[in-house]
Design an enzyme around this catalytic site. Structure first.
Site, short mmCIF file in Angstrom:
data_model
loop_
_atom_site.label_atom_id
_atom_site.label_comp_id
_atom_site.label_asym_id
_atom_site.label_seq_id
_atom_site.Cartn_x
_atom_site.Cartn_y
_atom_site.Cartn_z
N LYS A 1 61.91 -8.20 70.17
CA LYS A 1 62.68 -7.86 71.36
C LYS A 1 62.25 -8.74 72.52
O LYS A 1 61.12 -9.25 72.48
CB LYS A 1 62.55 -6.38 71.71
CG LYS A 1 61.20 -5.71 71.47
CD LYS A 1 60.00 -6.20 72.23
CE LYS A 1 60.18 -6.27 73.72
NZ LYS A 1 58.96 -6.87 74.39
N LEU B 1 60.55 -15.68 67.84
CA LEU B 1 60.77 -16.83 68.72
C LEU B 1 61.11 -16.39 70.14
O LEU B 1 61.51 -15.24 70.37
CB LEU B 1 61.91 -17.69 68.17
CG LEU B 1 61.67 -18.34 66.79
CD1 LEU B 1 62.94 -19.05 66.32
CD2 LEU B 1 60.50 -19.31 66.86
N HIS C 1 67.01 -16.93 70.10
CA HIS C 1 67.37 -15.87 69.16
C HIS C 1 68.75 -16.05 68.53
O HIS C 1 68.90 -15.99 67.31
CB HIS C 1 67.29 -14.50 69.84
CG HIS C 1 65.90 -13.96 69.91
ND1 HIS C 1 65.61 -12.67 70.29
CD2 HIS C 1 64.70 -14.54 69.65
CE1 HIS C 1 64.30 -12.48 70.25
NE2 HIS C 1 63.73 -13.61 69.88
#
Lengths: 331, 331
Positions: A105, A82, A87
């Site tokens: 990341k 996402l 996150h």
């Protein structure tokens, strides 16, 4: 690796259908100890299309909400691609649902957010890994050997890292990575993440004492970084610099210089080729008598593998998850 | 090049017997339009030994003082490899004696000193050139073509340059390049010179708007720079960084990134090989469908030549001197 064949594969659920999810989905399919069990999107049609487009196994479940996937007891681990701004919210829910977490990341918008994620994973006994593939490439282990070799490389003194690509006009206008409310770290979070990781990796994850942003980062109208750099400094004189950008041609360089050797590569994030990867070893080179050439000439060290780096990543994460599950089943 | 064979070769006098003078002496011998006529040292024995050790022609004169060489009417040009602190004094005398001047880098300790040298050369109608060999390599012209190619390279956005070598304990204690009264610019003047030159070269010699020294240069006890770096910034967002050092393994890197292409090389100051030199061309590379490899893979562009870069430098300087002499003989 006998354990891999004895224990059942780790069952993955994928939350979100970002472009990078295609690569990781394929890696889950290829990893010997992992399997795709489900995919969720906010739209069940989008999830279904994604599953078809990426050749998911027919038994893979399709969910129209993230929550539904997370309530599925037949999911061991979640891959979370996402936007970064989501996150911390979803990582905490994933952990609370006792799912192990492989997260794209940059892992969070700042350290405080990541601390929340890390605590949730620890409190709930789930494994965490970020989706940085290159550190799992077999080449990276060989490069680590070189950097750790006191005779061939010596003591690290300086490293420069660069990751840039030229975003198309549509990317620079519409991609989530240029939107302050989605991936607010921009180029720093997207490509700079890899540069910083390579620098910390080369320094055995010893944090620098001082970090100084380079003058004049380029921002878009919304204030998101499109191009920037920084220098990092350690007390013993070690120095690092990096440059990351959405405005410069595709470049993925590392130059790490020790007292006796230098490591160069130009494809550290995504290797030029899938089944082999090289780096250049320059060790104790000197000039010839007339100072007009080098002896020896630096040479490429090539690592061949049948297992691409993204598969290595999924395999390693699944191995760790398997270990955690085994320990938990015994306690 | 017919002019080269019609006009007599430029007659060089060498003042000082530094190590680098060996390379340039050999280049003068090899250049088709240059000849070594004399060498001077403060000691006639040293000059004599230097002439023998470097196979000077038997007719080359040996002088025990710089002044004596400069008074010789059969010398057209002087190569000056003296310590930097002596440059301004001797360069002015060379010019006043109407000798053309090929001077070792760094050319001066600061801009004010160099202005004095440049004015002396201009006032006396003599040609000036600094001894930066790599810009004369045939490879450099090919790299320039690439950087100037709006289709293959696009617009320059960032460049990183690095030149370092590990000085031996004796070098770090005794070499003139670590002595404040001889070559007071240390690593910045010796290796950083090349980095700055490569950055200006890539920027078509457009000066940056801002230059910022990197945090934490390493100095010796006398305050001479052993290791340092800087970032350079232009108004349009172009950025450059460099790192120069006497404390890190032999490394000579340029990474120049445009909007459409990237140039890499690892031997920009002294090529790995004498008769051929390469650079890596990365132009409009993209990822494959699964984002696991590059298409196309960047490739080396190799330039072969029978004329090493130091000979190209002497030949070009001599050509310019020949032109000046011809114009002056006509006026």
């Amino acid at each position: 690796m006998a354990a891999e064949t004895q224990t059942p594969p780790i069952r993955f659920g994928i939350i979100g259908c970002a472009r990078v999810a295609r690569t990781v989905s394929r890696a889950i399919t290829l990893a010997p100890n992992a399997v795709i069990s489900a995919v969720a999107s906010r739209s069940i049609e989008k999830a279904s299309l994604f599953a078809k487009a990426n050749n998911f196994p027919p038994e893979a479940k399709i969910y129209g909400s993230y929550e539904a996937l997370l309530d599925d007891p037949d999911i061991d681990a979640v891959y979370l691609p996402l936007p970064t701004s989501l996150h911390v919210k979803w990582a905490v829910v994933v952990a609370q649902k006792k799912k192990h977490l492989l997260m794209e990341k940059p892992v969070a918008l700042n350290v405080a957010e990541f601390d929340v994620i890390a605590k949730a994973c620890e409190d709930n006994g789930v494994q965490f890994m970020d989706g940085t593939m290159w550190v799992h490439n077999l080449r990276t282990a060989k490069m680590r050997e070189f950097l750790s070799d006191s005779e061939r490389f010596g003591q690290l003194k300086a490293i420069h890292s660069c990751f840039s690509f030229t975003g198309h006009p549509d990317f620079l206008k519409n991609d989530i990575r240029v939107k302050p409310d989605l991936d607010g770290l921009g180029a720093l979070g997207d490509t700079g993440w890899y540069c910083v990781r390579s620098i910390l990796w080369a320094n055995d994850y010893e944090l620098p004492k001082t970090v100084v942003a380079l003058h004049g980062p380029v921002l878009n109208e919304a204030g998101v970084i499109l191009s920037c750099g920084a220098s990092l400094h350690w007390d013993d004189g070690r120095i690092a610099t990096f440059f990351c950008s959405f405005l410069s041609n595709l470049t993925m360089d590392i130059t790490a210089i020790g007292t006796k050797g230098t490591l160069n590569l130009h494809d550290f994030v995504i290797p030029f080729q899938n089944k082999e990867a090289s780096f250049i070893v320059n060790s104790k080179c000197v000039f010839n008598e007339t100072v007009t050439s080098w002896v020896p000439i630096p040479s490429a060290h090539t690592v061949t593998t049948d297992i691409p780096q993204e598969v290595c990543m999924v395999r390693e994460f699944s191995r760790l998850v398997g270990d955690v599950k085994m320990v938990q089943s015994l306690s």
